[in-house]
Design a protein around this motif. Sequence first.
Motif, mmCIF file in Angstrom:
data_model
loop_
_atom_site.group_PDB
_atom_site.id
_atom_site.type_symbol
_atom_site.label_atom_id
_atom_site.label_comp_id
_atom_site.label_asym_id
_atom_site.label_seq_id
_atom_site.Cartn_x
_atom_site.Cartn_y
_atom_site.Cartn_z
ATOM 1 N N SER A 114 -4.379 0.577 -17.710
ATOM 2 C CA SER A 114 -5.818 0.690 -17.550
ATOM 3 C C SER A 114 -6.416 1.561 -18.649
ATOM 4 O O SER A 114 -5.850 2.562 -19.064
ATOM 5 N N THR A 115 -7.587 1.154 -19.132
ATOM 6 C CA THR A 115 -8.309 1.950 -20.125
ATOM 7 C C THR A 115 -9.508 2.648 -19.511
ATOM 8 O O THR A 115 -10.299 3.240 -20.212
ATOM 9 N N VAL A 164 2.196 1.709 -3.525
ATOM 10 C CA VAL A 164 1.154 2.197 -4.439
ATOM 11 C C VAL A 164 0.871 3.671 -4.180
ATOM 12 O O VAL A 164 0.691 4.444 -5.128
ATOM 13 N N GLN A 165 0.869 4.094 -2.928
ATOM 14 C CA GLN A 165 0.636 5.504 -2.630
ATOM 15 C C GLN A 165 1.753 6.375 -3.187
ATOM 16 O O GLN A 165 1.495 7.481 -3.668
ATOM 17 N N ASN A 200 0.832 -1.206 0.000
ATOM 18 C CA ASN A 200 0.000 0.000 0.000
ATOM 19 C C ASN A 200 0.866 1.254 0.000
ATOM 20 O O ASN A 200 0.543 2.233 -0.690
ATOM 21 N N HIS A 223 4.042 5.469 -5.704
ATOM 22 C CA HIS A 223 4.381 5.277 -7.119
ATOM 23 C C HIS A 223 3.188 4.965 -8.000
ATOM 24 O O HIS A 223 3.346 4.886 -9.223
ATOM 25 N N GLY A 224 2.049 4.758 -7.425
ATOM 26 C CA GLY A 224 0.877 4.355 -8.202
ATOM 27 C C GLY A 224 0.898 2.858 -8.449
ATOM 28 O O GLY A 224 1.875 2.164 -8.168
ATOM 29 N N SER A 225 -0.175 2.376 -9.011
ATOM 30 C CA SER A 225 -0.305 0.951 -9.270
ATOM 31 C C SER A 225 0.273 0.601 -10.630
ATOM 32 O O SER A 225 0.211 1.402 -11.573
ATOM 33 N N ALA A 273 -1.012 -1.387 -12.589
ATOM 34 C CA ALA A 273 -2.170 -1.492 -13.473
ATOM 35 C C ALA A 273 -2.557 -0.143 -14.073
ATOM 36 O O ALA A 273 -3.139 -0.085 -15.150
ATOM 37 N N ASP A 274 -2.210 0.960 -13.383
ATOM 38 C CA ASP A 274 -2.556 2.278 -13.888
ATOM 39 C C ASP A 274 -1.957 2.517 -15.281
ATOM 40 O O ASP A 274 -2.556 3.209 -16.106
ATOM 41 N N GLU A 275 -0.795 1.955 -15.538
ATOM 42 C CA GLU A 275 -0.124 2.140 -16.819
ATOM 43 C C GLU A 275 -0.905 1.504 -17.959
ATOM 44 O O GLU A 275 -0.841 1.966 -19.091
#
Length: 84
Positions: free
Chosen positions: A82-83, A71-72, A68, A74-76, A78-80
């Motif tokens: 995700s559509t 992710v806080q 967690n 650097h981000g997830s 999956a964000d790279e």
Amino acid sequence: MAIAIYDLCAPKRALNLSLNVDLVAQARELTPNLSAQVEALLAAFVAEKKGVLEQNRRELQRAAEGWNTFVQEHGSFADEFSTL
């Protein structure tokens, strides 16, 4: 003095267990109270297994907290992709 991990005042009852007859006979020669000895061994087993489960829970909690934090900051990953 050790703290009991179970209710020492709980009622006792007869149980059906399938045990090796020779092993039980040898154990009876070594202790005047086989039931008390088995209860003590079972309590030690339960305490050990509960300790292992608690340690695993703490390790998983630390891993989740670490993830967690990542992710806080650097981000997830999956964000790279995700559509949404």
